[in-house]
Scaffold this motif. Structure first.
Motif, mmCIF file in Angstrom:
data_model
loop_
_atom_site.group_PDB
_atom_site.id
_atom_site.type_symbol
_atom_site.label_atom_id
_atom_site.label_comp_id
_atom_site.label_asym_id
_atom_site.label_seq_id
_atom_site.Cartn_x
_atom_site.Cartn_y
_atom_site.Cartn_z
ATOM 1 N N ARG A 40 0.842 -1.196 0.000
ATOM 2 C CA ARG A 40 0.000 0.000 0.000
ATOM 3 C C ARG A 40 0.879 1.248 0.000
ATOM 4 O O ARG A 40 1.023 1.958 0.989
ATOM 5 C CB ARG A 40 -0.952 -0.038 1.189
ATOM 6 N N ARG A 199 -2.946 -7.615 -5.087
ATOM 7 C CA ARG A 199 -4.283 -7.027 -5.176
ATOM 8 C C ARG A 199 -5.305 -8.051 -5.654
ATOM 9 O O ARG A 199 -6.437 -8.110 -5.142
ATOM 10 C CB ARG A 199 -4.265 -5.827 -6.120
ATOM 11 N N ARG A 203 -4.852 -9.989 -1.189
ATOM 12 C CA ARG A 203 -5.728 -9.122 -0.398
ATOM 13 C C ARG A 203 -7.058 -9.808 -0.067
ATOM 14 O O ARG A 203 -7.505 -9.770 1.083
ATOM 15 C CB ARG A 203 -5.957 -7.803 -1.132
#
Length: 538
Positions: A40, A199, A203
């Motif tokens: 992030r 992602r 995640r």
């Protein structure tokens, strides 16, 4: 000390997929160890931000290969991701699967289940293709694939026209029925943000109670009970920890870190391990050997029309594209540096393409300390046509230097170490000039900046590409797959030969390199490998 069903070492292109698939049913507990930190970060998520991450030690291992005679003695920079998502968090995002013949050759070498027809359903399941599904493409999968044809710089159309004038047909989809031709590259991004393996896969998995992610956790040793892997020793924030695996240890560190960890743990070339005082658990001379990589070079031109240089270099241009990206997630910062490219044969008699092209509507001849100057390009209107070899015959190796798990291994690339590789690159750079000489580009080229018009003889062209070439960041095959340990490290089900409870699942298992960018095939390997693990659970 805790016990998990599976321990996955590495959260990169394959490891993230493995963690997601093994944990999806809720039946199994999964520990993921990642030496780096969180993904992030603004410049990780912004597609063109990898100019900032190219040398950033916070997210990048920043390896350096040994001085290479084939590269005029240069020691090549080898960026590899040290972050959730691994190298998929810092790469150029070009989505290329490879050629049918690449995978059919894998199967023909004694690896059943790895042919193109076997893998096509996997590739389709992985992707959510913006252009929709068809016989070759998938929709609804975890990895969104963006079609950038209506978003690339206008100069891209001149490149495509010139490639056509040079004899390359327009190819609307390099992942469709044929790879040959020129076209605009698709990228793994969504809504202006990088679609890394973290992602797309990790995640979602992180929300599950049966998944534990440990960042800044460096795996230092695989633990064995005889010839069975039973756990991992790792360092985190200055402390040593041990995690046990009730079912399997899965190494997904990539082409550099997977052979490194195996060697540190006593699985590898016996003379090397014995010389470093590492007890040999299982001798296998192929751990770290058979290194293959694509090597590339750019030809750079000064143009008579504006390029991205005129937008990305001045402060007002940076402000403009920055605001456009922040507010709309669009513009140059939402795309890859490689707008278009293609695949061609250096000899028409060849059965399939052996070279890959890249078109970049900007230039970075003038270096900038501390970063790859993508976001601060040259002050004049420049663009580049680059290329890389698809299936080089040169082979190298990656071997540890000591018992220290934080010590960088010795990377010997051996670029251009065969006459065949030199000959095809010589033919390829001549073809780049042929493209540049076509009317669509020639009429807007003011001069060739690199290597320059004085470089014309074969000897000078070879000297130039030895001096200026470098890795295009596709190392594979250091834990290659094959049916027997006399030629390979893992079997066709990715189990390490001679060891139980241990697999390698990442691009290091490729028997040979594929024709094109390796990230899509690495993600496929994670999906395929995890499926094999699940099939064997009773």
């Amino acid at each position: 000390m805790q016990t998990y069903d599976f321990i996955v070492v590495g959260s990169g292109s394959a490891g993230s997929v493995v963690a997601e698939r093994l944990s999806a049913s809720g039946r199994f507990s999964v520990l993921v160890l990642e030496a780096g930190g969180s993904d992030r970060r603004f410049y990780v998520q912004m597609p063109l931000g990898y100019g900032k991450t190219f040398f950033d030690p916070a997210v990048n291992w920043n390896y350096r290969a040994e001085p290479d005679p084939g590269l005029s003695g240069n020691a090549d920079h080898w960026p590899r991701g040290k972050i959730l998502g691994g190298s998929s968090s810092i790469n150029a995002m070009v989505w290329i699967r490879g050629q049918r013949e690449d995978f059919d050759a894998w199967a023909a070498a004694g690896n059943p289940g790895w042919g193109y027809d076997d893998l096509l359903p996997v590739f389709k399941a992985i992707e959510d293709n913006e252009a929709g599904a068809d016989a070759w493409r998938g929709a609804g999968g975890p990895v969104h694939i963006t079609d950038t044809r209506d978003r690339v710089h206008p100069l891209t159309q001149r490149y495509l026209a010139a490639a056509g004038q040079a004899g390359l047909p327009l190819n609307p989809d390099f992942n469709g029925p044929s790879q040959e031709g020129a076209g605009v590259y698709q990228i793994n991004a969504k809504n202006g943000r990088r679609m890394s393996a973290a992602r797309a896969f990790l995640r979602p998995a992180m929300n599950r109670k049966n998944v534990r992610i440990e960042t800044h956790a460096l795996a230092t040793k695989i633990l064995f009970d005889g010839a069975r892997a039973v756990g991992i020793e790792y360092e985190q924030h200055g402390r040593t920890h041990i995690a046990k695996a009730g079912s399997e240890v899965i190494v997904s560190g990539g082409a550099v870190n997977s052979p490194q960890l195996l060697q540190l743990s006593g699985v590898g070339p016996a003379p090397l391990l014995q010389g470093l005082g590492i007890p040999v658990v299982h001798a296998n001379a192929h751990v770290g050997a058979n290194l293959q990589d694509h090597v590339g070079i750019n030809y750079t031109f000064k143009g008579r029309l504006p390029t991205l240089n005129q937008i990305l270099r001045p402060w007002w241009g940076k402000a403009l594209v920055g605001m456009r990206y922040i507010l709309l997630r669009s513009g140059p910062l939402s795309l890859s540096m490689n707008a278009a490219g293609g695949f061609f044969r250096t000899d028409p008699a060849m059965a399939r393409p052996n070279m890959q092209l890249y078109f970049q509507a900007f230039s970075t001849v003038i270096p900038k300390n501390g970063e790859r100057p993508i976001l601060t390009p040259d002050p004049w209107p420049g663009f580049s046509v680059g290329l890389s070899n698809c299936r080089p015959s040169s082979r190298g190796e990656i071997m540890i230097r000591s018992q220290n798990p934080r010590g960088y291994p010795k990377i010997v690339a051996n670029a251009y170490s065969t006459e065949a590789d030199v000959a095809e690159m010589l033919a390829a750079v001549k073809f780049v000039r042929k493209i540049a000489a076509q009317p669509a580009l020639a009429e807007i080229i003011e001069e060739e900046v690199l290597p320059g018009p004085s470089v014309t003889s074969d000897a000078d062209l070879i000297q130039d590409f030895r001096q200026r070439s470098g890795t295009v960041y596709h190392p594979v095959s250091t834990c290659r797959m094959g049916p027997d340990s006399g030629h390979a490290v893992v079997d066709p089900r990715l189990r390490v030969h001679g060891i139980s409870g241990l697999r390698v699942i990442d691009a290091s298992i490729f028997p040979d390199n594929i024709s094109g960018n390796t990230n899509a095939a690495a993600i496929m390997t994670g999906w395929k490998g995890a499926g094999m693990v699940l099939e064997e659970q009773t």
